[in-house]
Design an enzyme around this catalytic site. Structure first.
Site, PDB file in Angstrom:
ATOM      1  N   HIS A  21       0.868  -1.180   0.000  1.00  0.00           N
ATOM      2  CA  HIS A  21       0.000   0.000   0.000  1.00  0.00           C
ATOM      3  C   HIS A  21       0.904   1.229   0.000  1.00  0.00           C
ATOM      4  O   HIS A  21       2.122   1.101  -0.080  1.00  0.00           O
ATOM      5  CB  HIS A  21      -0.957  -0.014   1.196  1.00  0.00           C
ATOM      6  CG  HIS A  21      -0.276   0.043   2.534  1.00  0.00           C
ATOM      7  ND1 HIS A  21       0.593  -0.934   2.975  1.00  0.00           N
ATOM      8  CD2 HIS A  21      -0.333   0.971   3.544  1.00  0.00           C
ATOM      9  CE1 HIS A  21       1.027  -0.632   4.188  1.00  0.00           C
ATOM     10  NE2 HIS A  21       0.489   0.522   4.542  1.00  0.00           N
TER      11      HIS A  21
ATOM     12  N   ASP B 198       5.795   4.686   5.167  1.00  0.00           N
ATOM     13  CA  ASP B 198       6.803   3.743   5.660  1.00  0.00           C
ATOM     14  C   ASP B 198       6.985   2.537   4.746  1.00  0.00           C
ATOM     15  O   ASP B 198       7.864   1.714   4.974  1.00  0.00           O
ATOM     16  CB  ASP B 198       6.477   3.291   7.086  1.00  0.00           C
ATOM     17  CG  ASP B 198       5.073   2.728   7.259  1.00  0.00           C
ATOM     18  OD1 ASP B 198       4.204   3.032   6.432  1.00  0.00           O
ATOM     19  OD2 ASP B 198       4.847   1.977   8.231  1.00  0.00           O
TER      20      ASP B 198
END
Length: 303
Positions: free
Chosen positions: A61, A65
Site C-alpha cells: 500500500h 513507511d
C-alpha cells in the site's frame, strides 16, 4: 534456491537499529523487492546485494513507511546504468503515487511499467517465478503477496522413448518448451512425471487477520507477517488502527500450517520484541521475532 532477506522490520518510523519495511527475494537471476521504506538502500548495502538487477517492485500500500525509499532507489538504479524496464506492482493509484514521488527523481535511463491490481486475487507470471497478490484488511487498500517457485516433475526417459521423441528435443522439453515438428507436436507433459513441491513465501503487513491470509499462506515454507504489537494490552489499539498483534499472527501461522513464521513491522515503541516470544511460541512454536537483515536460502525438498 530462493534467497530471502528481510531488509527492514520497522513500522511507522525508522530507528537507529531498525529500518522501515522491505523484503527482497532472488531466484535464478531474478530479483523481487516488496515495499521500499526509508533505509532500504542502506539495508541492501549491508546485505551486499545490488538494486540494479531488481526486476519487480511490489507495494502492499502507499503509506510512507512502505514507499518513501522509492525515489532514491530509482536514482541509484539509474546511476548504476540500468537500461531495462522496471515493473512496479501495487494497488489502484500506483502510477499517480509514483509519478508524484518522481518529482524529485525525474530523469531515469529506463522506463517504468505499471501493473495496478484490480482484483481481490491476482497472479503475475515472472519467468520461473509467480507473484500472487491478495487483498487484506487495512484502513487503506492493501495487498499481501506470495512468491512461488514451481517445480516440474522429473524427466522420465521411458516416457520419452515410448513416444519416440528424438533425444535432441529432451532438454528443451524438460525446460517446458513445446516443440512443433513436421512429425507432430511434442509437449513437456509427454516426458515429465507429476509436478513436485516447489517453494512458497507468503508476506503480509498492515492488516487485521483475514481468512484470505490463511488461504493464501496455506503450506507456505516461510510466512512473514506483521506483528505491530507484542504487548497484550495493545489488542484494542491493533483493532482500532487495523494492525496485528504477535499472537494474532501466530494464530494465522498455525491455521495455515506454515513451516516457519517471521514477525516484522514492529511499532517504534516495541524495542525488545523477543521478550514476548515465549507466549507466541505457545501458539506457533516455529516463530521468530525477525531483525533487519534476517535471511534464509530456501531449497527444494529432496525427492
Amino acid at each position: 534456491m530462493l534467497d530471502i532477506c528481510l531488509l527492514g522490520t520497522g513500522g511507522m518510523m525508522p530507528l537507529p537499529y531498525r529500518w522501515l519495511t522491505s523484503l527482497m527475494a532472488r531466484y535464478n537471476g531474478q530479483s523481487i523487492l516488496i515495499d521500499c521504506g526509508e533505509g532500504t538502500q542502506i539495508a541492501m548495502k549491508e546485505k551486499g546485494w545490488s538494486p540494479k538487477p531488481i526486476d519487480v517492485i511490489c507495494f502492499t500500500h502507499y503509506h510512507a513507511d512502505h514507499i518513501s525509499g522509492l525515489p532514491g532507489m530509482l536514482l541509484t538504479m539509474g546511476n548504476a546504468e540500468r537500461t531495462q524496464p522496471l515493473l512496479l506492482i501495487g494497488p489502484k493509484g500506483l502510477a499517480k503515487v509514483v509519478n508524484s514521488l518522481r518529482v524529485i527523481a525525474p530523469e531515469l535511463p529506463f522506463t517504468i511499467e505499471y501493473l495496478e491490481l484490480s482484483e481481490a486475487q491476482q497472479t503475475v507470471a515472472l519467468g520461473s517465478l509467480r507473484i500472487e497478490a491478495y487483498r487484506v484488511n487495512h484502513n487503506v487498500l492493501c495487498y499481501g503477496y506470495n512468491i512461488v517457485v514451481e517445480r516440474t516433475g522429473k524427466f522420465d526417459v521411458s516416457r520419452a522413448e515410448k513416444y519416440n521423441i528424438p533425444r535432441n528435443y529432451w532438454n528443451r522439453l524438460q525446460k517446458g518448451e513445446i516443440i512443433e515438428t513436421e512429425n507432430g507436436t511434442y509437449t513437456p507433459d509427454m516426458v515429465l512425471g507429476e509436478q513436485r513441491k516447489g517453494i512458497k513465501v507468503t508476506y503480509c503487513t498492515d492488516t487485521r487477520p483475514t481468512e484470505s491470509i490463511v488461504q493464501n499462506a496455506l503450506g507456505a515454507d516461510l510466512f512473514i507477517c506483521e506483528g505491530m504489537y507484542g504487548e497484550p494490552e495493545k489488542q484494542q489499539k491493533a483493532k482500532e488502527y487495523k494492525h496485528m498483534t504477535f499472537y494474532e499472527a501466530a494464530e494465522l501461522a498455525r491455521r495455515a500450517d506454515v513451516k516457519e513464521l517471521w514477525l516484522t513491522h514492529y511499532s517504534p515503541s516495541l524495542t525488545r520484541p523477543e521478550e514476548y516470544m515465549r507466549d507466541v511460541r505457545k501458539i506457533f512454536p516455529n516463530a521468530v521475532a525477525a531483525k533487519d537483515g534476517r535471511s534464509i536460502d530456501l531449497l527444494f525438498e529432496e525427492d
